[in-house]
Design an enzyme around this catalytic site. Structure first.
Site, mmCIF file in Angstrom:
data_model
loop_
_atom_site.group_PDB
_atom_site.id
_atom_site.type_symbol
_atom_site.label_atom_id
_atom_site.label_comp_id
_atom_site.label_asym_id
_atom_site.label_seq_id
_atom_site.Cartn_x
_atom_site.Cartn_y
_atom_site.Cartn_z
ATOM 1 N NE ARG A 1 -3.861 -2.041 2.476
ATOM 2 C CZ ARG A 1 -4.793 -2.139 3.416
ATOM 3 N NH1 ARG A 1 -4.846 -1.214 4.373
ATOM 4 N NH2 ARG A 1 -5.651 -3.140 3.416
ATOM 5 C CG ASP A 50 -2.392 1.557 4.828
ATOM 6 O OD1 ASP A 50 -3.591 1.238 4.764
ATOM 7 O OD2 ASP A 50 -1.534 0.842 5.388
ATOM 8 C CG ASP A 51 -7.747 1.616 2.620
ATOM 9 O OD1 ASP A 51 -7.785 2.765 3.123
ATOM 10 O OD2 ASP A 51 -8.518 0.710 2.966
ATOM 11 C CG ASP A 85 -13.344 4.967 12.632
ATOM 12 O OD1 ASP A 85 -13.458 4.231 13.632
ATOM 13 O OD2 ASP A 85 -13.591 4.571 11.468
ATOM 14 C CG HIS A 137 -12.543 -0.195 2.269
ATOM 15 N ND1 HIS A 137 -11.872 0.640 3.139
ATOM 16 C CD2 HIS A 137 -13.052 -1.192 3.026
ATOM 17 C CE1 HIS A 137 -11.962 0.149 4.365
ATOM 18 N NE2 HIS A 137 -12.688 -0.958 4.332
#
Length: 331
Positions: A84, A157-158, A241, A265
């Site tokens: 990634r 990191d995506d 989060d 995603h």
């Protein structure tokens, strides 16, 4: 009061003099107001001097705001450095390398030396457990509070970050006011127990990216500073989060500003049209149990799926076709 923003070299006219001129009986007075190196040329009518601060604060903020006002943090892990992180370093990081810091759980001097990226080892552990995730988020928060920046934007990191669009979006909000910007992953508030009582709140998913103004970050200090963020996580037994949402929405009473141009995603990324891509702040990818959730770049892809499984390379070439490694002819 009629004003025109101009860039000039001049001396600052004292505000008290403007008041005197405004009350002098003249129909209009032309002058320059200075703030942060920008001059605002105005025609000031009688009794209008009270609008000076309001006008220049709003107008000049949008002109002077830029990428250097944003602290970008990316949560990653050593196991993703070769996959990634390498894709990020080849693509969007190059548009905001001086503003971006990666927060990992491993040292990587080789990657730092070859790329010049700033990668910090948080020593928080490399699992996806709540305690490790919250440890990293608390580390990011403490780091941001020492930067002097106006905004903290956290990404995973995506994520692909469209830096140009990020600046444009944040320029529409005042960092001196409380702003919590992102996109929820749920269509309803999440509920949990806090000190024996049920609480509910909205939260922005970290998978789409989250931006927090400096004013709000300062008010979060009681629940976040110097390791207290992990304690807040443990008190509600939810991930990082969610804990941000708990602190901001439940404890501080600040509403989430929902942005449809923050994408994770958890959405069907194939539904995002090609003509919508440039207006998005964040995009993402995932490959869960053989199911590939990526952008549909079929008609504009610079690389094949095997060459570019995340579609970030093709995405970057679509937004920046001038890049030297982008094929001149799409395949």
């Amino acid at each position: 009061m009629k004003c025109l923003l101009v860039m000039v070299v001049s001396h600052k006219l004292p505000r008290i003099l403007l008041m005197i001129l405004a009350w002098s009986g003249l129909t209009t007075t032309t002058f320059y107001l200075w703030r942060n190196g920008v001059s605002v040329q105005c025609e000031l009518g009688k009794n209008e001097y009270a609008n000076i601060d309001r006008l220049t604060t709003s107008a000049v903020r949008n002109i002077t705001f830029g990428l250097d006002d944003i602290f970008i943090s990316v949560k990653t892990s050593g196991k993703f450095h070769a996959s990634r992180l390498q894709v990020i370093l080849k693509t969007w990081w190059n548009n905001c390398r001086n503003q971006t810091t990666f927060f990992s759980d491993e040292d990587d001097s080789n990657l730092m030396n070859t790329s010049g990226a700033r990668i910090l080892n948080t020593n928080c552990g490399n699992s996806h457990f709540r305690t490790h995730l919250c440890c990293k988020m608390g580390f990011e928060y403490d780091y941001f509070m020492n930067t002097g920046k106006k905004w903290w934007c956290h990404f995973d990191d995506d994520n692909y970050v469209n830096a140009k669009r990020l600046v444009k979006v944040l320029s529409g909000y005042d960092s001196n006011k409380d702003h919590y910007i992102g996109r929820p992953s749920l269509s309803y508030p999440i509920s949990t127990t806090y000190i024996g009582r049920m609480v509910s709140f909205w939260f922005a998913t970290g998978g789409a990216g989250i931006c927090i103004s400096k004013s709000l970050a300062v008010k979060m200090s009681k629940w976040s500073r110097n390791g207290r963020f992990r304690h807040s996580c443990n008190s509600i037994k939810l991930p990082d989060d969610c804990t941000l949402g708990f602190i901001i929405n439940n404890r501080l009473g600040v509403n989430l500003t929902v942005r449809e141009d923050f994408n994770s995603h958890l959405q069907s990324l194939k539904r995002i049209r090609i003509d919508e891509i440039a207006s998005q702040v964040t995009l993402s990818h995932s490959a869960d149990q053989g199911y590939l959730n990526v952008l549909n770049m079929q008609n504009v892809a610079a690389f094949s799926i095997s060459q570019d499984p995340t579609r970030f390379l093709s995405l970057h070439c679509h937004l920046h076709p001038e890049i030297h490694w982008c094929p001149s002819k799409r395949t």
